[in-house]
Design a protein around this motif. Sequence first.
Motif, PDB file in Angstrom:
ATOM      1  N   ALA A  19      86.772  -1.910  52.406  1.00  0.00           N
ATOM      2  CA  ALA A  19      85.927  -1.433  51.394  1.00  0.00           C
ATOM      3  C   ALA A  19      86.309  -2.376  50.183  1.00  0.00           C
ATOM      4  O   ALA A  19      85.574  -2.829  49.621  1.00  0.00           O
ATOM      5  CB  ALA A  19      86.186   0.200  51.100  1.00  0.00           C
ATOM      6  N   ALA A  20      87.704  -2.498  49.870  1.00  0.00           N
ATOM      7  CA  ALA A  20      87.646  -3.310  48.808  1.00  0.00           C
ATOM      8  C   ALA A  20      87.293  -4.863  49.107  1.00  0.00           C
ATOM      9  O   ALA A  20      86.976  -5.706  48.007  1.00  0.00           O
ATOM     10  CB  ALA A  20      89.344  -3.279  48.451  1.00  0.00           C
ATOM     11  N   ALA A  21      87.595  -5.318  50.123  1.00  0.00           N
ATOM     12  CA  ALA A  21      87.177  -6.628  50.522  1.00  0.00           C
ATOM     13  C   ALA A  21      85.523  -6.822  50.007  1.00  0.00           C
ATOM     14  O   ALA A  21      84.823  -7.764  49.832  1.00  0.00           O
ATOM     15  CB  ALA A  21      87.378  -6.952  51.700  1.00  0.00           C
ATOM     16  N   ILE A  22      84.945  -5.581  50.640  1.00  0.00           N
ATOM     17  CA  ILE A  22      83.113  -5.878  50.379  1.00  0.00           C
ATOM     18  C   ILE A  22      83.099  -5.969  48.848  1.00  0.00           C
ATOM     19  O   ILE A  22      82.159  -6.476  48.587  1.00  0.00           O
ATOM     20  CB  ILE A  22      82.649  -4.520  50.897  1.00  0.00           C
ATOM     21  N   GLY A  58      89.347   9.936  47.798  1.00  0.00           N
ATOM     22  CA  GLY A  58      88.931   8.861  46.857  1.00  0.00           C
ATOM     23  C   GLY A  58      89.502   7.758  47.383  1.00  0.00           C
ATOM     24  O   GLY A  58      90.795   7.656  47.994  1.00  0.00           O
ATOM     25  N   LEU A  59      88.902   6.357  47.346  1.00  0.00           N
ATOM     26  CA  LEU A  59      89.488   5.384  47.863  1.00  0.00           C
ATOM     27  C   LEU A  59      90.636   4.934  46.973  1.00  0.00           C
ATOM     28  O   LEU A  59      91.484   4.335  47.318  1.00  0.00           O
ATOM     29  CB  LEU A  59      88.430   4.279  47.823  1.00  0.00           C
ATOM     30  N   TYR A  92      75.951   2.358  51.769  1.00  0.00           N
ATOM     31  CA  TYR A  92      76.479   1.647  53.159  1.00  0.00           C
ATOM     32  C   TYR A  92      78.098   2.025  53.517  1.00  0.00           C
ATOM     33  O   TYR A  92      78.551   2.394  52.191  1.00  0.00           O
ATOM     34  CB  TYR A  92      76.368   0.111  52.732  1.00  0.00           C
ATOM     35  N   THR A  93      78.650   2.057  54.618  1.00  0.00           N
ATOM     36  CA  THR A  93      79.918   2.330  54.922  1.00  0.00           C
ATOM     37  C   THR A  93      80.853   1.460  55.640  1.00  0.00           C
ATOM     38  O   THR A  93      80.107   0.493  56.152  1.00  0.00           O
ATOM     39  CB  THR A  93      79.745   3.716  55.536  1.00  0.00           C
ATOM     40  N   ALA A 117      83.005   4.886  51.881  1.00  0.00           N
ATOM     41  CA  ALA A 117      81.718   4.364  51.173  1.00  0.00           C
ATOM     42  C   ALA A 117      82.077   3.857  49.742  1.00  0.00           C
ATOM     43  O   ALA A 117      82.551   4.409  48.781  1.00  0.00           O
ATOM     44  CB  ALA A 117      81.099   5.671  50.813  1.00  0.00           C
ATOM     45  N   PRO A 118      82.049   2.405  50.049  1.00  0.00           N
ATOM     46  CA  PRO A 118      82.805   1.512  48.804  1.00  0.00           C
ATOM     47  C   PRO A 118      82.126   1.804  47.601  1.00  0.00           C
ATOM     48  O   PRO A 118      82.886   1.996  46.577  1.00  0.00           O
ATOM     49  CB  PRO A 118      82.734  -0.024  49.288  1.00  0.00           C
TER      50      PRO A 118
END
Length: 264
Positions: A20-23, A139-140, A101-102, A120-121
Amino acid sequence: MRTIDAALIEDLTELVARAAAAILAIAPAALDTRLKADQSPVTAADEAADAVIAQGLARLMPGTAVVSEESRERPATLGETFALVDPLDGTKEFVKGLGEYTVNLAIIAGGEPIAGFVAAPALGLLWRGVVGRGAERLGLDRAAAPVAIRCRPAPPSGLVAAASRSHFSAATAAFLDRVGVGSRISCGSSLKFCRVAEGAVDVYPRLGQISEWDIAAGHALVTAAGGVVTTPKGTPLRYGNAAEGFIVPGFIAWGDPARRVDAA
């Protein structure tokens, strides 16, 4: 493969969070959006998340076959246990600047999803579930403890349905009318499965073909949270259909198995 124990659950959670962080690290100007052979979009963010997950699974679950939407080559054999990955589910919404988006990662054993992780970024959230052990939302940033989630009993006032914005059909509308849906929400990607798993939605149908990597993580999450996911005819969904291009004939996700109605 490693047993899906508490340590592996945490490792896979961290892996999906890193994807998610890469996105989020890809600037809009660097998306490099283009069309694949099936005319669906792919971006540099899809590929960045895919690389993170591929490298992480090779380290955490060496020897386990990985089937990803963005894989250029499919594994020759899957084995009893394999992973299904959609590194960016809802690319159309992502390109439009929407947060729906996920990142989807599922572990499949014996043709059934046994663990699912959905991040879910844009919302800063992650859902995870292991069948037989329950489901959680967190939480992320991992700043707070995970919150246990569970599907809810069907409300007497009428069911709440989740539906796709891009794939809603007349057959789906007729089905929702028949089962007594009182209200409907529309959103993209696997967020609809997450809403079922956390008790905000009662039913989520998709009455047309769909790729396994789009739904396997959500399927595991709903099952872990006490719901059920079947084909539209009510039969079990099986994963690993390489001969069919990893396509399934649709599905219906129910939060309350007692209220399950199959599509005609």
